[in-house]
Design an enzyme around this catalytic site. Structure first.
Site, PDB file in Angstrom:
ATOM      1  N   GLY B  26      32.575  37.451  46.725  1.00 18.88           N
ATOM      2  CA  GLY B  26      31.881  38.182  45.556  1.00 18.88           C
ATOM      3  C   GLY B  26      31.385  37.582  44.476  1.00 18.88           C
ATOM      4  O   GLY B  26      30.865  36.316  44.584  1.00 18.88           O
ATOM      5  N   ILE B  27      31.639  38.002  43.255  1.00 18.60           N
ATOM      6  CA  ILE B  27      30.969  37.519  41.960  1.00 18.60           C
ATOM      7  C   ILE B  27      31.985  36.231  41.613  1.00 18.60           C
ATOM      8  O   ILE B  27      31.258  35.043  41.339  1.00 18.60           O
ATOM      9  CB  ILE B  27      31.551  38.383  40.894  1.00 18.60           C
ATOM     10  CG1 ILE B  27      30.397  39.498  40.780  1.00 18.60           C
ATOM     11  CG2 ILE B  27      31.128  37.466  39.439  1.00 18.60           C
ATOM     12  CD1 ILE B  27      30.885  40.668  39.632  1.00 18.60           C
ATOM     13  N   ARG B  47      43.958  34.616  46.611  1.00 21.77           N
ATOM     14  CA  ARG B  47      45.432  34.971  46.950  1.00 21.77           C
ATOM     15  C   ARG B  47      45.780  34.625  48.427  1.00 21.77           C
ATOM     16  O   ARG B  47      46.757  34.426  48.804  1.00 21.77           O
ATOM     17  CB  ARG B  47      45.497  36.592  46.891  1.00 21.77           C
ATOM     18  CG  ARG B  47      45.680  37.015  45.461  1.00 21.77           C
ATOM     19  CD  ARG B  47      46.332  38.462  45.600  1.00 21.77           C
ATOM     20  NE  ARG B  47      44.948  39.027  46.235  1.00 21.77           N
ATOM     21  CZ  ARG B  47      44.746  40.496  46.184  1.00 21.77           C
ATOM     22  NH1 ARG B  47      45.926  41.513  46.035  1.00 21.77           N
ATOM     23  NH2 ARG B  47      43.717  41.076  46.750  1.00 21.77           N
ATOM     24  N   ASP B  70      48.046  33.685  43.014  1.00 21.05           N
ATOM     25  CA  ASP B  70      48.056  35.126  42.866  1.00 21.05           C
ATOM     26  C   ASP B  70      48.395  35.040  41.380  1.00 21.05           C
ATOM     27  O   ASP B  70      49.204  34.531  40.804  1.00 21.05           O
ATOM     28  CB  ASP B  70      49.340  35.711  43.604  1.00 21.05           C
ATOM     29  CG  ASP B  70      49.296  37.202  43.448  1.00 21.05           C
ATOM     30  OD1 ASP B  70      49.010  37.503  42.482  1.00 21.05           O
ATOM     31  OD2 ASP B  70      50.032  37.684  44.139  1.00 21.05           O
ATOM     32  N   VAL B  71      47.433  35.549  40.559  1.00 15.89           N
ATOM     33  CA  VAL B  71      47.426  35.611  39.260  1.00 15.89           C
ATOM     34  C   VAL B  71      48.611  36.622  38.595  1.00 15.89           C
ATOM     35  O   VAL B  71      48.945  36.529  37.461  1.00 15.89           O
ATOM     36  CB  VAL B  71      46.117  35.888  38.510  1.00 15.89           C
ATOM     37  CG1 VAL B  71      45.011  35.164  38.685  1.00 15.89           C
ATOM     38  CG2 VAL B  71      45.653  37.517  38.935  1.00 15.89           C
ATOM     39  N   GLY B  99      40.387  40.283  40.383  1.00 14.67           N
ATOM     40  CA  GLY B  99      40.438  41.856  40.121  1.00 14.67           C
ATOM     41  C   GLY B  99      40.691  42.592  41.381  1.00 14.67           C
ATOM     42  O   GLY B  99      40.332  42.229  42.426  1.00 14.67           O
ATOM     43  N   TYR B 162      41.634  51.025  36.596  1.00 18.92           N
ATOM     44  CA  TYR B 162      40.550  49.936  36.672  1.00 18.92           C
ATOM     45  C   TYR B 162      40.003  49.849  35.391  1.00 18.92           C
ATOM     46  O   TYR B 162      39.900  48.841  34.661  1.00 18.92           O
ATOM     47  CB  TYR B 162      39.642  50.268  37.722  1.00 18.92           C
ATOM     48  CG  TYR B 162      38.466  49.064  38.149  1.00 18.92           C
ATOM     49  CD1 TYR B 162      38.864  47.763  38.543  1.00 18.92           C
ATOM     50  CD2 TYR B 162      37.449  49.222  37.522  1.00 18.92           C
ATOM     51  CE1 TYR B 162      38.093  46.932  38.910  1.00 18.92           C
ATOM     52  CE2 TYR B 162      36.350  48.251  37.941  1.00 18.92           C
ATOM     53  CZ  TYR B 162      36.785  47.084  38.337  1.00 18.92           C
ATOM     54  OH  TYR B 162      35.977  46.078  38.432  1.00 18.92           O
ATOM     55  N   LYS B 166      39.817  47.024  32.690  1.00 14.54           N
ATOM     56  CA  LYS B 166      38.713  46.221  32.328  1.00 14.54           C
ATOM     57  C   LYS B 166      38.090  46.279  30.674  1.00 14.54           C
ATOM     58  O   LYS B 166      37.746  45.463  30.259  1.00 14.54           O
ATOM     59  CB  LYS B 166      37.647  46.695  33.168  1.00 14.54           C
ATOM     60  CG  LYS B 166      37.699  46.158  34.615  1.00 14.54           C
ATOM     61  CD  LYS B 166      37.617  44.700  34.676  1.00 14.54           C
ATOM     62  CE  LYS B 166      37.737  44.477  36.135  1.00 14.54           C
ATOM     63  NZ  LYS B 166      37.666  42.835  36.417  1.00 14.54           N
TER      64      LYS B 166
END
Lengths: 89, 256
Positions: B26-27, B47, B70-71, B99, B162, B166
């Protein structure tokens, strides 16, 4: 005998302060002769709160100690900061 | 703006050290590719197993690192940064992108679904930002970009957790931006809209179609659209931008 011990402590203390001064000079970018026990961070060393945090992080690394945020509340002079670090050695 | 436009002669040899969390797809993956194409050195975290994270096309091994991180685990965050620093030195550009979603209506949302999303999206971003800033202070420069969402402002049903996470990034970014501004470290936020990612696809075709229908520019965004905005905020050209929220949403959230 006691005198010899005192002398030894004094030498240790001087070495520790030299190390402390090196950190302060590097982080705060001030001349070494300005870093005295009496030097006030804000007024004499032109250090803001972020400078102090940076200095504490450098001191933690250099001396292998941990400083709690709450211990920093009343620290205003280089001497007070040095005493705080020394007390943990 | 493409990566080629930004490739500047004044970039230090070897390029800047960039860390992108959630860099496997993704991003995040598009960001890793953007910075790598810009000549930077990119560490991307995932992760999952690091071995599954391939360097973007044409990027030599010397300028790419895949890291497992893994944050939600402070020890893994510390280890990831330590690995980057050991190889390349301190992180100069942080893209806090990792995220997750756990969508459900508030009335049915259990506390785990709330907590997990906040823990990854908001607290995870805090963890990586804190770790990055500690070194950036000494560098007297740095760029931090948080990846928020248009969902923080429009508040889609089913995304209370979410949206909260955010929106939380915006407040954190602004506070941090003020804290570190004197060190020439900028902290900004991008707020992507409907972007072609797995996360968006999970909303279902009908929902995505409906959302795209509301986009003034009439299409979903690509991860590359978002990466270009992040690349800009991390560039020298954005030196005077801090604490900003840049929507990258085709106009979907304008005015919010």
């Amino acid at each position: 005998m006691d005198k010899a011990l005192d002398k030894e402590r004094e030498v240790d203390n001087e070495a520790a302060f030299d190390k402390f001064r090196d950190c302060a000079v590097e982080v705060l970018q001030v001349p070494a002769d300005k870093v005295t026990m009496e030097a006030r961070f804000a007024e004499d060393l032109d250090a803001d709160s972020l400078d102090l945090v940076e200095l504490v992080m450098a001191l933690e690394e250099a001396f292998g100690v941990t400083v709690d945020e709450s211990e920093l509340e009343d620290i205003e002079t280089a001497g007070q900061a040095f005493e705080l670090i020394s007390s943990k050695l | 703006m493409t990566a080629a436009d930004v490739t500047a002669a004044d970039e230090p040899a070897g390029g800047r050290v960039v860390l992108v969390t959630g860099g496997s797809k993704g991003i995040g993956a598009a960001c890793a590719a953007w910075f790598a194409a810009n000549g930077d050195r990119v560490a991307a975290t995932t992760r999952g197993p690091a071995a599954e994270l391939e360097p973007p096309d044409g990027v030599p091994e010397e300028r790419f690192m895949a890291l497992r991180c893994d944050v939600t685990d402070a020890a893994q965050v510390e280890q990831a940064f330590a690995q980057v620093e050991a190889r390349w030195g301190p992180v100069e550009v942080l893209v806090a992108n990792a995220g997750i979603t756990k969508d459900m209506l508030v009335v049915r949302m259990d506390e785990d679904a709330w907590h997990d999303v906040i823990e990854t999206n908001l607290t995870g971003a805090f963890r990586v930002a804190r770790r990055a800033v500690a070194k950036m202070l000494r560098l007297h420069h740095g760029r931090i970009v948080f990846v928020s969402s248009v969902g923080a402002f429009v508040g889609l049903p089913g995304q209370a957790n979410y949206a909260a996470s955010k929106a939380g990034l915006v407040g954190m970014a602004r506070a941090l931006a003020r804290e570190v501004a004197s060190r020439q470290i900028t902290v900004n936020v991008v707020a992507p809209g409907v972007v072609e990612t797995d996360m968006t696809a999970a909303l279902g075709e009908a929902r995505v179609g409906q959302l795209v229908g509301m986009v003034p520019l009439g299409r979903a965004g690509t991860p590359e659209d978002v990466a270009a905005a992040i690349g800009f905020l991390a560039s020298d050209a954005a030196a005077y931008i801090s604490g900003a929220v840049l929507p990258v949403d085709g106009g979907l959230g304008m005015g919010l």
